[in-house]
Design an enzyme around this catalytic site. Structure first.
Site, PDB file in Angstrom:
ATOM      1  N   ASP A  76       3.537  -5.884   3.588  1.00 56.84           N
ATOM      2  CA  ASP A  76       3.043  -5.192   4.546  1.00 56.84           C
ATOM      3  C   ASP A  76       5.000  -4.930   5.769  1.00 56.84           C
ATOM      4  OD1 ASP A  76       0.791  -3.515   4.848  1.00 56.84           O
ATOM      5  OD2 ASP A  76       2.149  -3.246   6.389  1.00 56.84           O
ATOM      6  N   GLU A 105      -5.230   1.567   2.166  1.00 60.76           N
ATOM      7  CA  GLU A 105      -5.153   0.167   2.642  1.00 60.76           C
ATOM      8  C   GLU A 105      -4.914   0.550   4.840  1.00 60.76           C
ATOM      9  OE1 GLU A 105      -3.035  -0.675   5.921  1.00 60.76           O
ATOM     10  OE2 GLU A 105      -2.938  -2.682   5.942  1.00 60.76           O
ATOM     11  N   GLU A 106      -5.305   2.499   5.284  1.00 63.72           N
ATOM     12  CA  GLU A 106      -5.093   1.980   6.486  1.00 63.72           C
ATOM     13  C   GLU A 106      -5.767   1.790   7.086  1.00 63.72           C
ATOM     14  OE1 GLU A 106      -2.319   1.737   8.824  1.00 63.72           O
ATOM     15  OE2 GLU A 106      -0.074   1.749   6.958  1.00 63.72           O
ATOM     16  N   ASP A 110       6.633   1.800   6.644  1.00 66.51           N
ATOM     17  CA  ASP A 110       4.881   1.285   6.616  1.00 66.51           C
ATOM     18  C   ASP A 110       4.119   1.950   6.090  1.00 66.51           C
ATOM     19  OD1 ASP A 110       2.014   0.708   8.818  1.00 66.51           O
ATOM     20  OD2 ASP A 110       2.072  -0.322   6.960  1.00 66.51           O
ATOM     21  N   HIS A 131       3.781   3.452  12.628  1.00 69.53           N
ATOM     22  CA  HIS A 131       2.988   4.340  12.811  1.00 69.53           C
ATOM     23  C   HIS A 131       3.532   5.276  13.811  1.00 69.53           C
ATOM     24  CE1 HIS A 131      -1.041   2.499  11.540  1.00 69.53           C
ATOM     25  NE2 HIS A 131       0.489   1.831  10.860  1.00 69.53           N
ATOM     26  N   HIS A 151       0.695  -1.345   0.156  1.00 70.33           N
ATOM     27  CA  HIS A 151      -0.270   0.542   0.002  1.00 70.33           C
ATOM     28  C   HIS A 151       0.707   1.160  -0.021  1.00 70.33           C
ATOM     29  CE1 HIS A 151      -0.001   1.176   4.377  1.00 70.33           C
ATOM     30  NE2 HIS A 151       0.114  -0.546   3.686  1.00 70.33           N
TER      31      HIS A 151
END
Lengths: 338, 357
Positions: free
Chosen positions: B236, B213-214, B182, B321, B67
């Site tokens: 990922d 995607e998130e 990510d 994140h 992604h």
């Protein structure tokens, strides 16, 4: 009810994503009973009984194929296995249960879930699966080539039948797999003006994943999801015969289909929370009228479930009789037209 | 020959600002990379960039998906003094945002740096010190004197806010830090794999750089619908457990991760066995992750249509994140090699064996 066959099904290993062995067993059993086997790529297996009617509707009768289980997350150097739960079974239900681990080589290693406390001396309170490990009676050196992170774990085999009362792991869904087999046996020489697809959905219990893909393959016009109804709070009891789901958190049944089934079949109504395959059959593709039907099962999701053979017979007979009351026209009326 | 990471390219890919639904710029960057390799690109309805190679060859259609969207925020409101309240896009822990630099990107692509403000640390009562701030209460400090100054910069409600890009090779050169590994590391891996496969003939290969995607694996749905693959791998990141604060079986530098399970999918046994055999045959270092607390594109790929044979391959990451994650070059190299070997080995017979397992 075929007790011997049910025992064989219950004593198979069929944890979500490793249902291939029981899937093949069921496929072999379905083959002589239908015109075609339909599969998806998540392990679902269906017996398709084709109608001669060129404009036949399709009725899907689905049970789940996967049983609840665990996955090894770590082979610890103290010779125990840490694990995660694949479904949300209450972790305290797992303590001191026998388990069977499927290795990479498709062999089995047996174990017991423990919490590292002494049952005779300590209070064994379990707050989460993190409090639990699997003990196999092996030392780390014996385990490290044999067991790996990602290996799947089922409850240990413990089937028992006495006077028509059955106790076993995985009665949900195995008793419903057995229902699909007995139903197809019962209607083998009958002809209908609608197609029937009866079978088992892979990776259902873990999250209705095969439910989507099986629905994509079968493309039903109406569906009956076969499921157990838990007896806690004495809503239903083994011996109550056919149970009909009126509400769960994931599906509101088709009112037209529900009322028709309740009219033709003697059923006990059930209002609950836990969903079933109907949840994703009814809202996949353009939408399918669906109901959930089954029998009472004690301790669903635990290592020791209970049901009664007489309920299984009642369900098989009720479904066979119901099929005689419907036809393609009626099935189309359950829906809302094209 | 040990391949080194192309640091300049990795920096460019990771530093581009692109939160969920704002992936146009990173999409264009990736499309340019594929054009340079003479690979055709198409877009799905949400903007995923799907490059393809050897599509006229026979063999099972193989899709690899990574992604493009990073986690970030959107400008929710500008108060009377020019402070900005934000909406999270993707999951954030407030502990990790206070005091960090962010970039606001306006509609006409102007970039402004802003600091996520925090309460004064002096004289904090103990109960306040021991808590984390609610993510609803965080705010951006633009360093301006008034709301009008903020508006004059061209900042509007709905503008994208992303972590300020800061690419750094760490004190052991194999450890690299930046925002958005990510899943930009996945986008990077796919380009490098495409480069190494340039002269090879193989099964039809689709490299999907998915959007959104998130917030819920959305581009995965549309990409898989566009490609309709027989077999698919999501690339990922997965949480490394090799720090004083996090322990699991996954470590930086121990190789590409075969993700056995995530919150929405389980790797099918036959495919795991096959990927393990390819790793062993080609001496590719690999490890495992059991992580059911987060999802990947596989969640929506494996159950599309009649089902797709699919699993996730991951890069171990520290500090997912947050504004600065850390990955290890050896894991990246192992993943690139694995994708190449999988593409070269895949054919109808191999595919049949995976299905029959």
């Amino acid at each position: 009810m075929d007790t011997k066959r049910l025992e064989k099904l219950c004593n198979s290993f069929g944890v979500s994503s490793a249902e291939h062995m029981i899937g093949r067993t069921l496929q072999k059993d379905y083959e002589p009973l239908c015109d075609e086997i339909k599969c998806d790529r998540l392990g679902s297996v269906f017996a398709f009984k084709r109608s001669k009617n060129e404009t036949a509707q399709t009725l899907m009768i689905a049970s789940a194929l996967d049983e609840v289980g665990l996955m090894v997350s770590e082979v610890k150097d103290n010779g125990t296995l840490a694990f995660i739960q694949l479904e949300s079974v209450s972790p305290s239900s797992l303590l001191h249960q026998r388990v069977r681990i499927l290795t990479r080589e498709n062999t089995y290693v047996d174990g017991v879930i423990t919490t590292g406390k002494k049952a005779l001396e300590d209070k064994c309170e379990i707050k989460s699966a993190d409090d639990l490990v699997i003990e196999c009676g092996l030392k780390y050196d014996e385990m490290k080539e044999l067991l790996h992170p990602g290996d799947l774990v089922a409850y240990g085999n413990n089937f028992n039948e006495n006077n028509g009362i059955i106790m076993s792991k995985a009665l949900f869904p195995r008793v419903f797999n057995e229902v699909t087999l007995e139903l197809m046996e019962k209607i083998k020489d009958k002809e209908f003006d609608f197609h029937i697809a009866a079978g088992c959905i892979g990776q259902s219990v873990i999250g209705y994943r095969g439910t989507k893909t099986a629905t994509y393959v079968i493309k039903p016009d109406a569906a009956i999801a076969l499921t157990g109804f838990d007896t806690a709070q004495k809503k239903v009891h083994p011996g109550d015969g056919v149970v009909l789901g009126y509400y769960d958190r994931q599906m509101l049944p088709s009112q037209v289909f529900l009322k028709d089934f309740a009219k033709e079949v003697e059923t006990k109504a059930y209002f609950g929370l836990t969903g079933n395959d109907g949840s994703f059959i009814h809202k996949t593709l353009k939408g399918t009228p669906a109901i959930s039907v089954g029998i009472a099962v004690d301790n669903m999701g635990s290592a020791n479930e209970i049901c009664r053979a007489e309920d299984v017979d009642a369900l098989v007979n009720a479904l066979a009789a119901y099929l005689e009351t419907i036809n393609s026209k009626k099935l189309a009326e359950f829906g809302f037209g094209d | 020959m040990i391949e080194m990471i192309n640091l300049e390219k990795l920096d460019k890919i990771c530093s581009a600002y692109g939160i969920s639904s704002f992936e146009q710029e990173i999409g264009n960057i990736l499309e340019e990379e594929y054009k340079a390799l003479n690979l055709p690109c198409e877009r799905d309805g949400l903007g995923s960039v799907i490059a393809s190679k050897c599509t006229n060859h026979s063999g099972p259609k193989m899709m690899v998906a990574a992604h493009m969207d990073e986690v970030g925020f959107m400008v929710k409101s500008i108060d009377d003094h020019g402070f900005i309240k934000v909406q999270t896009i993707g999951s954030w822990w407030s502990h990790m945002v206070l005091g960090q630099w962010y970039t606001i990107v306006t509609r006409d692509k102007r970039e402004y740096h802003a600091l996520m403000g925090s309460m004064a640390t002096h004289g904090l009562p103990a109960e306040t010190r021991n808590k984390t701030v609610s993510i609803e209460d965080v705010y951006l400090d633009l360093g301006v004197g008034s709301k009008q100054e903020a508006l004059d910069l061209g900042i509007q409600v709905g503008d994208m806010v992303a972590p300020l890009a800061h690419f750094e090779v760490m004190n052991n050169q194999k450890y690299i830090s930046c925002k958005a590994f990510d899943d930009r590391i996945g986008n990077y891996i796919m380009i490098e794999a495409a480069k190494r496969l340039e002269k090879e003939e193989h099964t039809p290969l689709y490299l999907a750089n998915t959007v959104q995607e998130e917030p819920g694996l959305r581009g995965a749905r549309t990409a898989v619908e566009t490609v309709y693959p027989d077999i698919a791998f999501a690339i990922d990141t997965t949480l490394a457990g090799d720090t004083p604060m996090n322990h699991n079986i996954c470590s930086l530098g121990k190789g590409v991760v075969l993700s056995m399970i995530d919150s929405n999918s389980i790797a099918p046994r036959g495919l795991v066995r096959y990927v393990e055999s390819i790793c062993k045959k080609n001496d590719i270092e690999h490890q495992y992750a059991i992580f059911n607390m987060g999802g990947t594109d596989s969640g929506n790929i494996h159950k599309a249509f009649e089902g797709v044979v699919n699993m996730t391959l991951s890069i171990p990451i520290r500090y997912m994140h947050t504004n600065h994650s850390i990955i290890h070059a050896d894991d990246v190299e192992a993943c690139i090699r694995l994708i190449c070997e999988l593409a070269k080995d895949m054919n109808e017979k191999v595919y049949g064996e995976i299905l029959e397992y």
